[in-house]
Design a protein around this motif. Structure first.
Motif, PDB file in Angstrom:
ATOM      1  N   THR A 213     -30.664  11.998   5.216  1.00 33.08           N
ATOM      2  CA  THR A 213     -30.701  10.541   5.326  1.00 33.08           C
ATOM      3  C   THR A 213     -32.123  10.032   5.172  1.00 33.08           C
ATOM      4  O   THR A 213     -32.362   8.976   4.560  1.00 33.08           O
ATOM      5  CB  THR A 213     -30.132  10.085   6.684  1.00 33.08           C
ATOM      6  OG1 THR A 213     -28.821  10.630   6.858  1.00 33.08           O
ATOM      7  CG2 THR A 213     -30.037   8.564   6.753  1.00 33.08           C
ATOM      8  N   ASN A 216     -32.911   9.919   1.520  1.00 29.32           N
ATOM      9  CA  ASN A 216     -32.258   8.752   0.923  1.00 29.32           C
ATOM     10  C   ASN A 216     -33.024   7.473   1.229  1.00 29.32           C
ATOM     11  O   ASN A 216     -33.182   6.594   0.371  1.00 29.32           O
ATOM     12  CB  ASN A 216     -30.821   8.641   1.432  1.00 29.32           C
ATOM     13  CG  ASN A 216     -29.880   9.658   0.791  1.00 29.32           C
ATOM     14  OD1 ASN A 216     -30.146  10.150  -0.309  1.00 29.32           O
ATOM     15  ND2 ASN A 216     -28.805   9.981   1.477  1.00 29.32           N
ATOM     16  N   LYS A 221     -32.242   4.713  -2.005  1.00 31.63           N
ATOM     17  CA  LYS A 221     -30.808   4.658  -2.307  1.00 31.63           C
ATOM     18  C   LYS A 221     -30.159   5.981  -1.915  1.00 31.63           C
ATOM     19  O   LYS A 221     -30.822   7.011  -1.811  1.00 31.63           O
ATOM     20  CB  LYS A 221     -30.572   4.374  -3.793  1.00 31.63           C
ATOM     21  CG  LYS A 221     -31.311   5.281  -4.753  1.00 31.63           C
ATOM     22  CD  LYS A 221     -31.115   4.826  -6.191  1.00 31.63           C
ATOM     23  CE  LYS A 221     -31.979   5.648  -7.154  1.00 31.63           C
ATOM     24  NZ  LYS A 221     -31.833   5.192  -8.549  1.00 31.63           N
ATOM     25  N   SER A 222     -28.847   5.930  -1.686  1.00 29.27           N
ATOM     26  CA  SER A 222     -28.121   7.105  -1.209  1.00 29.27           C
ATOM     27  C   SER A 222     -27.761   8.030  -2.375  1.00 29.27           C
ATOM     28  O   SER A 222     -26.682   7.922  -2.966  1.00 29.27           O
ATOM     29  CB  SER A 222     -26.857   6.679  -0.448  1.00 29.27           C
ATOM     30  OG  SER A 222     -27.197   5.945   0.698  1.00 29.27           O
ATOM     31  N   TYR A 224     -28.102  11.546  -1.953  1.00 30.74           N
ATOM     32  CA  TYR A 224     -27.558  12.758  -1.359  1.00 30.74           C
ATOM     33  C   TYR A 224     -26.525  12.417  -0.286  1.00 30.74           C
ATOM     34  O   TYR A 224     -26.689  11.472   0.479  1.00 30.74           O
ATOM     35  CB  TYR A 224     -28.679  13.607  -0.765  1.00 30.74           C
ATOM     36  CG  TYR A 224     -29.695  14.016  -1.806  1.00 30.74           C
ATOM     37  CD1 TYR A 224     -29.398  15.008  -2.730  1.00 30.74           C
ATOM     38  CD2 TYR A 224     -30.932  13.389  -1.882  1.00 30.74           C
ATOM     39  CE1 TYR A 224     -30.316  15.373  -3.691  1.00 30.74           C
ATOM     40  CE2 TYR A 224     -31.858  13.752  -2.847  1.00 30.74           C
ATOM     41  CZ  TYR A 224     -31.541  14.750  -3.748  1.00 30.74           C
ATOM     42  OH  TYR A 224     -32.455  15.098  -4.701  1.00 30.74           O
TER      43      TYR A 224
END
Length: 357
Positions: A213, A216, A221-222, A224
């Motif tokens: 997290t 990210n 941005k996400s 993983y």
């Protein structure tokens, strides 16, 4: 040196370790991901799937002879740079490794050419000074700068966070510690300020402490996948299944690693000495040069424990890791010796059969 290579961490020291004539035969690239039987490399422009040349596989005698994430490698590109063959691993600046989990007497590569290791622990259920010491031994052994990141700072009151940091710095006063939260993003700016362009960082820690997290959030941005910690067991699941090198907008590179519930090691004398420097200083005052710090009279280490100058928990952890390192090293050397003897036996048998024909 091209600007593209600079972007992925290449510098003068990397080039200095390579014979200039070799670069006329091969291209320089960096390993950004390790798969079961292949690798992903990057030349500063694109990611390319790569495999090892047969000679490299044939001559390998240990896991350290194979590429790790972060390695610089000499390659040849084929099919308009859609595929590559890795011919050689460039001399490493640093190598993070650990003993394989369980009873196997072998080691796994974590990452190579790391400048700074972020050791991540959460401030609530995962906080553990003894576990932190184990990570520090591995990091210090590789001559990598350690920085401790304490995640989930939104779950504790400021005074409790301060107490946690004080607990760490009582025994490791020079260690940099940064609390942060992936939820409200407090402290993330402090993490970013410690990341310099061209340097490579590695995230180490147990499952569920927020490593993925954090990446990210640093990327913005996400990219993983993440998964919540089990409320029943207070343990995270291994969402990150392989090591991967990611470049951030700031120019720094970071490696996320699978969570490690077991961190075994061997041959880490330097790491132990640096992590437990105050015990090393006490050991020099022992009556006997070969003091084991177990029951000898005149042992300065035991005397410090008895007087409360050295905590029993830290002393026991030092003794445990020292014994573990020595035992695993001896077992590994014995295994290598048996492997070599078996190899010689096989060669003798093959030569004997050949002479019978």
């Amino acid at each position: 040196m091209s600007n593209n290579l600079k972007k992925i961490g290449c510098n003068k020291s990397v080039l200095a370790s390579i014979d200039s004539g070799i670069l006329e035969q091969f291209d320089l690239a960096r390993v950004v991901a390790v798969h079961k039987e292949s690798y992903t490399i990057n030349n500063g422009e694109i990611d390319v799937l790569a495999e090892l040349v047969g000679k490299l596989i044939f001559n390998a005698s240990s896991p350290a002879d194979y590429p790790a994430v972060g390695d610089w490698v000499l390659v040849n590109f084929y099919d308009e740079k859609t595929f590559a063959i890795i011919h050689e691993i460039v001399s490493r600046k640093s190598l993070l490794k650990r003993k394989t989990p369980g009873k196997k007497v072998e080691f796994q590569l974590i990452a190579a050419n790391i400048d700074v290791a972020f050791i991540v622990q959460s401030l609530n259920e995962n906080f553990n000074l003894r576990r932190l010491e184990r990570y520090l031994v591995v990091v210090n052994e590789s001559n990598i700068q350690p920085i401790v990141l304490l995640s989930k700072s939104d779950l504790l009151a400021p005074e409790d966070i301060t107490n946690r940091i004080n607990d760490i710095q009582k025994v490791m006063p020079d260690l940099q510690v940064i609390p942060f939260s992936n939820e409200n993003e407090s402290g993330l700016d402090s993490v970013r300020k410690n990341m310099q362009p061209g340097l490579t960082y590695c995230l180490l820690g147990s499952s569920g402490v927020g490593k993925t997290t954090l990446i990210n959030n640093l990327i913005g941005k996400s990219i993983y996948r993440t998964e919540a910690v089990s409320k029943k067991e207070s343990k995270g699941r291994h969402v990150t299944t392989h090591r991967q090198l990611t470049q951030l907008d700031c120019g720094a590179m970071v490696v996320d690693t699978p969570g490690m519930r077991e961190l075994g090691f061997f041959s880490v004398d330097t790491g132990i000495e640096e992590t437990f420097s105050e015990i090393m200083a006490l050991a020099e005052k022992c009556r006997y040069n070969d003091c084991t710090h177990i029951k000898e009279k005149g042992c300065a280490v035991l005397d410090a424990v008895d007087k409360g100058l050295l905590s029993q928990d830290r002393y026991h952890n030092y003794m445990k890791m020292s014994k573990e390192s020595t035992y695993n090293e001896m077992s590994y050397l014995e295994k290598r010796k048996k492997d070599k003897q078996f190899g010689k036996h096989c060669k003798t048998v093959m030569n004997y059969r050949k002479n019978l024909r």
